[in-house]
Design a protein around this motif. Structure first.
Motif, PDB file in Angstrom:
ATOM      1  N   VAL A 203       2.208   4.171   7.259  1.00 42.86           N
ATOM      2  CA  VAL A 203       2.257   5.024   6.072  1.00 42.86           C
ATOM      3  C   VAL A 203       2.353   4.147   4.840  1.00 42.86           C
ATOM      4  N   VAL A 204       1.688   4.584   3.760  1.00 43.63           N
ATOM      5  CA  VAL A 204       1.805   3.936   2.460  1.00 43.63           C
ATOM      6  C   VAL A 204       2.433   4.930   1.497  1.00 43.63           C
ATOM      7  N   ARG A 205       3.506   4.487   0.825  1.00 42.54           N
ATOM      8  CA  ARG A 205       4.159   5.315  -0.183  1.00 42.54           C
ATOM      9  C   ARG A 205       4.101   4.586  -1.520  1.00 42.54           C
ATOM     10  N   THR A 206       3.954   5.340  -2.593  1.00 37.73           N
ATOM     11  CA  THR A 206       3.855   4.728  -3.914  1.00 37.73           C
ATOM     12  C   THR A 206       4.783   5.440  -4.890  1.00 37.73           C
ATOM     13  N   ASP A 207       5.418   4.646  -5.753  1.00 37.98           N
ATOM     14  CA  ASP A 207       6.342   5.186  -6.747  1.00 37.98           C
ATOM     15  C   ASP A 207       6.059   4.526  -8.091  1.00 37.98           C
ATOM     16  N   GLY A 208       5.460   5.294  -8.979  1.00 40.27           N
ATOM     17  CA  GLY A 208       5.205   4.806 -10.327  1.00 40.27           C
ATOM     18  C   GLY A 208       6.081   5.485 -11.354  1.00 40.27           C
ATOM     19  N   PRO A 256      -4.063  -7.167 -13.598  1.00 45.50           N
ATOM     20  CA  PRO A 256      -4.599  -6.364 -14.706  1.00 45.50           C
ATOM     21  C   PRO A 256      -4.915  -4.952 -14.233  1.00 45.50           C
ATOM     22  N   GLY A 257      -4.443  -3.971 -14.950  1.00 43.01           N
ATOM     23  CA  GLY A 257      -4.701  -2.582 -14.581  1.00 43.01           C
ATOM     24  C   GLY A 257      -3.674  -1.996 -13.646  1.00 43.01           C
ATOM     25  N   PHE A 258      -2.833  -2.864 -13.051  1.00 40.54           N
ATOM     26  CA  PHE A 258      -1.811  -2.381 -12.131  1.00 40.54           C
ATOM     27  C   PHE A 258      -0.414  -2.516 -12.723  1.00 40.54           C
ATOM     28  N   GLY A 259      -0.226  -3.392 -13.691  1.00 39.45           N
ATOM     29  CA  GLY A 259       1.114  -3.685 -14.170  1.00 39.45           C
ATOM     30  C   GLY A 259       1.852  -4.494 -13.124  1.00 39.45           C
ATOM     31  N   THR A 260       3.171  -4.439 -13.171  1.00 37.33           N
ATOM     32  CA  THR A 260       3.986  -5.137 -12.174  1.00 37.33           C
ATOM     33  C   THR A 260       4.337  -4.175 -11.051  1.00 37.33           C
ATOM     34  N   VAL A 261       4.076  -4.621  -9.823  1.00 34.53           N
ATOM     35  CA  VAL A 261       4.341  -3.788  -8.653  1.00 34.53           C
ATOM     36  C   VAL A 261       5.037  -4.642  -7.595  1.00 34.53           C
ATOM     37  N   VAL A 262       6.099  -4.107  -7.022  1.00 36.72           N
ATOM     38  CA  VAL A 262       6.758  -4.728  -5.881  1.00 36.72           C
ATOM     39  C   VAL A 262       6.267  -4.025  -4.621  1.00 36.72           C
ATOM     40  N   ARG A 271       3.377  -5.363  13.950  1.00 41.35           N
ATOM     41  CA  ARG A 271       2.417  -4.580  13.167  1.00 41.35           C
ATOM     42  C   ARG A 271       3.131  -3.900  12.004  1.00 41.35           C
ATOM     43  N   ILE A 272       2.363  -3.620  10.976  1.00 39.02           N
ATOM     44  CA  ILE A 272       2.949  -3.032   9.773  1.00 39.02           C
ATOM     45  C   ILE A 272       3.073  -1.520   9.941  1.00 39.02           C
ATOM     46  N   ARG A 273       4.305  -1.030   9.859  1.00 41.00           N
ATOM     47  CA  ARG A 273       4.572   0.400  10.014  1.00 41.00           C
ATOM     48  C   ARG A 273       4.618   1.115   8.663  1.00 41.00           C
ATOM     49  N   GLU A 274       5.227   0.471   7.664  1.00 39.25           N
ATOM     50  CA  GLU A 274       5.374   1.115   6.361  1.00 39.25           C
ATOM     51  C   GLU A 274       5.066   0.121   5.242  1.00 39.25           C
ATOM     52  N   ILE A 275       4.394   0.608   4.200  1.00 34.83           N
ATOM     53  CA  ILE A 275       4.121  -0.182   3.004  1.00 34.83           C
ATOM     54  C   ILE A 275       4.570   0.656   1.808  1.00 34.83           C
ATOM     55  N   ASP A 276       5.459   0.085   1.008  1.00 34.81           N
ATOM     56  CA  ASP A 276       6.001   0.809  -0.144  1.00 34.81           C
ATOM     57  C   ASP A 276       5.677   0.057  -1.426  1.00 34.81           C
ATOM     58  N   PHE A 277       5.005   0.754  -2.353  1.00 37.56           N
ATOM     59  CA  PHE A 277       4.677   0.205  -3.665  1.00 37.56           C
ATOM     60  C   PHE A 277       5.666   0.767  -4.681  1.00 37.56           C
ATOM     61  N   VAL A 278       6.418  -0.097  -5.335  1.00 39.87           N
ATOM     62  CA  VAL A 278       7.340   0.337  -6.387  1.00 39.87           C
ATOM     63  C   VAL A 278       6.838  -0.231  -7.710  1.00 39.87           C
TER      64      VAL A 278
END
Length: 293
Positions: A203-208, A256-262, A271-278
């Protein structure tokens, strides 16, 4: 040294413990610091000479403060565009990785995400009892509930955590090798390689912060996640730099275009189970002049 100075010194000795409690309760490092500081104000007003166990007293006070803050939160999931994610703890890998992992407090974002699904009372019971060993009687005094009722709250919370929170690989080197391979595949737009590195239930979750390009719903399933990174990966993966995020292998992206993201990765059995973009600026203030420690 007068009594107040001695009390302040003892409080500073307890500060790391109190910050750990508050961070697990609130999922926000800045809020945790505020809660700890408020506990000092309350201690300063109390008669410290009458407190037999200062750590227990302060833990209970911080617990009450965090409970009140959780109950007062007004942002509800149905009103938040994207996924609300905890505030990450980010360190670079310039020093020994094992040392940095310890400094980063080791509580993963994946666990904090699950803790967000608990009620405030369940979260308090689980965090204080299961993580910090506080007795049910002591927690009951905070919640104004019996020890039996608190035991039930903790049990309910524990089942949810066990069922929902992944058990990540402990070896940071293994995590890093998987994450580096994934980012290389993203830069190349290599769908098959991306797919091979993902858990089937990825799963990929994103928080902007509820706005902007990261204000989007989660993406579920290895195929959908791999396609997202095949499509968008080449635009940002080249800007990804290794970092440790909450004790696990992650990345810091300034593109560029994304700003700063962790970016936090949860690696389970290679294997990768979770990816979180903050990318919520309110949660990344510590990165304004470098990574946090």
């Amino acid at each position: 040294m007068d009594h107040r100075d001695e009390l302040a010194e003892r409080f500073e000795q307890e500060r790391p413990h109190l910050r750990a409690v508050a961070y697990r309760m609130l999922g926000a490092w800045s809020e945790a610091d505020d809660a700890v500081q408020e506990s000092w104000v309350r201690l300063d007003r109390a008669d410290g000479a009458q407190i037999e166990d200062l750590r227990a007293w302060l833990t209970a006070v911080v617990g009450r403060i965090c409970l009140d803050r959780l109950r007062a939160r007004k942002t509800h999931p149905e009103e938040y565009a994207g996924t609300w994610l905890p505030e990450p703890i980010v360190t670079t890998e310039s020093a020994d990785p094992a040392h940095e992992a310890v400094r980063a407090d080791t509580v993963g974002l994946a666990l904090l995400v699950v803790l967000e699904t608990l009620t405030p009372a369940e979260r308090l019971a689980f965090v204080l009892h299961d993580v910090f060993g506080v007795s049910f009687d002591e927690i009951g005094a905070i919640l104004d509930k019996s020890a039996v009722a608190v035991r039930q709250l903790a049990s309910r919370a524990r089942r949810r955590v066990q069922n929902a929170a992944p058990d990540p690989d402990a070896d940071l080197r293994v995590q890093r090798s998987v994450v580096d391979a994934f980012l290389a595949a993203a830069r190349a737009g290599d769908f098959d390689r991306l797919l091979s590195l993902l858990d089937p239930n990825a799963v990929v979750r994103t928080d902007g912060g509820g706005v902007g390009p990261l204000a989007r719903p989660p993406v579920y399933g290895a195929d959908a996640v791999a396609r997202q990174f095949q499509r968008n990966g080449p635009r940002f993966a080249g800007y990804a730099r290794p970092a440790i995020v909450n004790g696990a292998a992650g990345a810091l992206v300034r593109a560029p275009g994304f700003g700063t993201v962790v970016v936090s990765f949860t690696v389970v059995r290679g294997r990768i189970r979770e990816i979180d973009f903050v990318g919520d600026p309110a949660k990344l203030g510590m990165l304004a002049s470098g990574t946090s420690s």
